[in-house]
Structure formats: structure tokens, C-alpha cells
Design an enzyme around this catalytic site. Sequence first.
Site, mmCIF file in Angstrom:
data_model
loop_
_atom_site.group_PDB
_atom_site.id
_atom_site.type_symbol
_atom_site.label_atom_id
_atom_site.label_comp_id
_atom_site.label_asym_id
_atom_site.label_seq_id
_atom_site.Cartn_x
_atom_site.Cartn_y
_atom_site.Cartn_z
ATOM 1 N N THR A 77 -2.595 -0.508 0.062
ATOM 2 C CA THR A 77 -2.448 -1.920 0.235
ATOM 3 C C THR A 77 -3.889 -2.454 0.882
ATOM 4 O O THR A 77 -4.191 -3.334 0.471
ATOM 5 C CB THR A 77 -1.222 -1.980 0.985
ATOM 6 N N ASN A 156 3.548 0.780 -11.585
ATOM 7 C CA ASN A 156 4.301 1.873 -10.846
ATOM 8 C C ASN A 156 5.805 1.848 -10.981
ATOM 9 O O ASN A 156 6.591 2.709 -10.768
ATOM 10 C CB ASN A 156 4.094 1.486 -9.300
ATOM 11 N N GLN A 186 -1.701 4.482 -9.043
ATOM 12 C CA GLN A 186 -0.728 5.331 -9.905
ATOM 13 C C GLN A 186 -1.626 6.163 -10.786
ATOM 14 O O GLN A 186 -1.047 6.753 -11.748
ATOM 15 C CB GLN A 186 0.281 4.280 -10.295
ATOM 16 N N SER A 206 -4.967 5.874 -3.262
ATOM 17 C CA SER A 206 -3.999 6.185 -2.033
ATOM 18 C C SER A 206 -3.725 7.747 -2.094
ATOM 19 O O SER A 206 -3.671 8.465 -3.005
ATOM 20 C CB SER A 206 -2.923 5.339 -2.237
ATOM 21 N N HIS A 208 -1.460 9.250 -0.441
ATOM 22 C CA HIS A 208 0.225 9.832 -0.390
ATOM 23 C C HIS A 208 0.834 9.802 -2.076
ATOM 24 O O HIS A 208 1.714 10.433 -1.920
ATOM 25 C CB HIS A 208 0.897 9.126 0.682
ATOM 26 N N THR A 248 -12.030 3.080 14.442
ATOM 27 C CA THR A 248 -12.313 4.626 14.313
ATOM 28 C C THR A 248 -11.652 5.322 13.266
ATOM 29 O O THR A 248 -10.321 5.069 12.668
ATOM 30 C CB THR A 248 -11.867 5.355 15.603
ATOM 31 N N CYS A 334 7.894 -0.530 -2.267
ATOM 32 C CA CYS A 334 7.410 -1.210 -1.286
ATOM 33 C C CYS A 334 8.273 -2.764 -1.373
ATOM 34 O O CYS A 334 8.190 -3.772 -0.682
ATOM 35 C CB CYS A 334 5.961 -1.884 -1.724
#
Length: 391
Positions: A77, A156, A186, A206, A208, A248, A334
Site C-alpha cells: 500500500t 486480486n 499479485q 509486497s 507477505h 529507520t 483490505c
Amino acid sequence: MLLMTEIYLDNSATTPLCGGAVEAMTQAMRCYGNPSSLHSLGHEAQKMIDAARNSIGSALGVRMMKPEELIFTSCGTEANNLALFGTAYAKSRRTANKIITTDSEHPSVGKALEALEADGFEVVRIGTRGGVLNWDQLEKSLDDKVLLVTMMMVNNETGAVYDLARVFKMVKERCPSAVTHCDAVQGFLKLRFSPAAIGADLLSISSHKIHGPKGVGALYVSREILKQKKLTPRLLGGGQEFGFRSGTENVIGIAGFGAAVRETGRDLDGKLQKMAALREYALLKLSALDVTLNVPLGVCAPHVLNFTLPRIKSETMLHYLSGEGIYVSGGSACSSHSHAPSATLLAFGLSPSDAENSIRVSLSEYNTEEEIDRFVETLKNGLNVLVRTRR
């Protein structure tokens, strides 16, 4: 008492961590140095980031990638938001303020574009009925006012694959100054591609979704965009990530991301073939039930399929399946808290009631035919029980 064997078929929402990611993150947890520090502990942390960056660049097919071409973010995102807002506000809107997208984007793109629209940008949403782009509408929308074209690679919810190589080629020919962005969350390690091959100036991924940890994503930025300074930061501070994403770095997450890319990318063609075969097997099994398959008219990703239940809300069936240890979804995770029908499925051509009755199954290389058999049999039992109780 025997424990129920769980079957996870919601891999488009998130994926379980692979062994390599767990190992890399465990090692990174012992390295507490700040990668911006100049001492040896800082250098050790920076080496982990560099290794992950190189692995991801290689998986993306970027030849001789410069470090600044890959910006680590907190998630897909944020990568999408950086691409959209960073492009929109990098240049004067006096001559170009049009953004072209589709009517079935992920909320991280759709909501960002709504905000830009409210700020005076013109947003054109290309139709995707049946999972196919409306090419006539796209051609008519391309002019010298186009600032940005942003489209997802793989939908998705339906698994539809959009021909972005063709789209971005048209864009570069007709709007040479426009920036092209691909949400490949995706598509990464589900399809074979490179940013150069599809003509993407910016590309979001992404962790995950590919058996890496949550809380880390990345944005690829082409050298041309860097050279022309067509991207501005949205987070300001200490200047980490080459000034594009201050804060960081999440060393633990980044290390896990890199390891997941290396492990998932190993024998990738074999894994993709397995998922595609498993998807076809699932579609065959489901075709024998009283459900409607929502198969895109064009190319499909190897890991996503969607179908509509008869007179049963998807949420009701999700609870039934979950009670049997089987996990699927009703659409994008989401958007799961929204009570409105899926905008993506409406754009696909489903009625509001059918959209509310639809189930998404998303696979990984770890799923098996035996799991599909049990899922379909349990779904069949659920249909018998739930339809009967509603008569």
C-alpha cells in the site's frame, strides 16, 4: 482427540512464512545495529538490506540494478501511495493532470486516486468487464494531458491478467512524458515479467504475498524516473532509502523479504505450472457443483479463482468453511470490513447480489489436489445445509 487438518486457500490475502524467511529474520533479530550507523554493527545491518535488495532486483529481472532503483517501504500500500502521490506532486499540473487507471484497482490505488481527484486531478477509469480492458476507451483517453497511467498486473479478486506491455507501449507512443506504474503485488513471482519488458517506470511489490513477512514492501523506480526527478518523497526525515522513504529501515522484515524471494523463486517455473494445474483441477471440480464460475475472458493468473454461490452470502459460507478448518475469502482482505458489494466484481459484470455471494480461492505452491478435494466436498455439504435452511 485428533486435531482438524487446516486447509489454507487464501494466499492472495497473505501467505504463511517460508522456512528461509524465518531463518533470515531470526538472524536479523540478533543484529540490532542501525543501518545508518557508521560502526560495524550498522554495516552488518546494511549488508542484510543490500543482500535483500540484490535478490529482489534479480527476481525482477533488472540488469545491473543500482541500489536507488529499489525503495523499501512498509507494505505494498505504501509503495503504491508513494508511486501515485510521489508522481502527481513531482510536476506542475499546468499542462498534465490526467491519471488513467482501471475501474477494478486495489483500494491502495483506488482510494489514493480518489484523494488526488478531490485535489483537482482528472482520473479516467478504464472498464474491465469480464476481466478484459476496454481498449477503445483507453485509446480515446490517451492525450498530452496524461501525467500518469497506473494499472494492476493481476486482479486480486478475479485473477484477470491485464496486458500491461501493450498498455504501456501505447502510452509511451502517444504520451511520451507520462509515467507508467504497475501494481505487481499479485503478479510478483506468480508471472514471468520484468519492469523493462512491460514498460513500467514504477512497480510495486509486497513481501507477505510471496511467503515473506508482513510489514515490508518495495517500489521499483527506473533510472529514467530518477534522472528526470519525476518522483518526490512522501515521508520526510533522515533521508533513508535514498531520500525517498525516511525512517529507520525494517531490517528484520527486509531480510525476510529477500530470503522469501530467494526461496520462492527457486524452481519458479515448476511452482507456477503446479499452481496453474491445481487451479484447473479446482475449476473442474467446482463445475460439478451448483455454483457459477467467474472466469476472466482473457489471460488468468495461476493462483486465483472466483465463483458465485446460489442464494447464499459469501460471509455465511466463509463461516461454515472456517468451522471445518478451511480458509477462503469473499474478496480483497483490505475491503473485508466494507458492507458494500465488491467494486471489482461489479466492474467484472456481476450483479450486486452475485457480488455479495462470491468466493475467492487463492492458491500457493504448497496446496495439493487432496486439499482441493476436501474443500469441494465440504463446500458441497455446505451448499446442501445452507440452501436447505433458507427454503
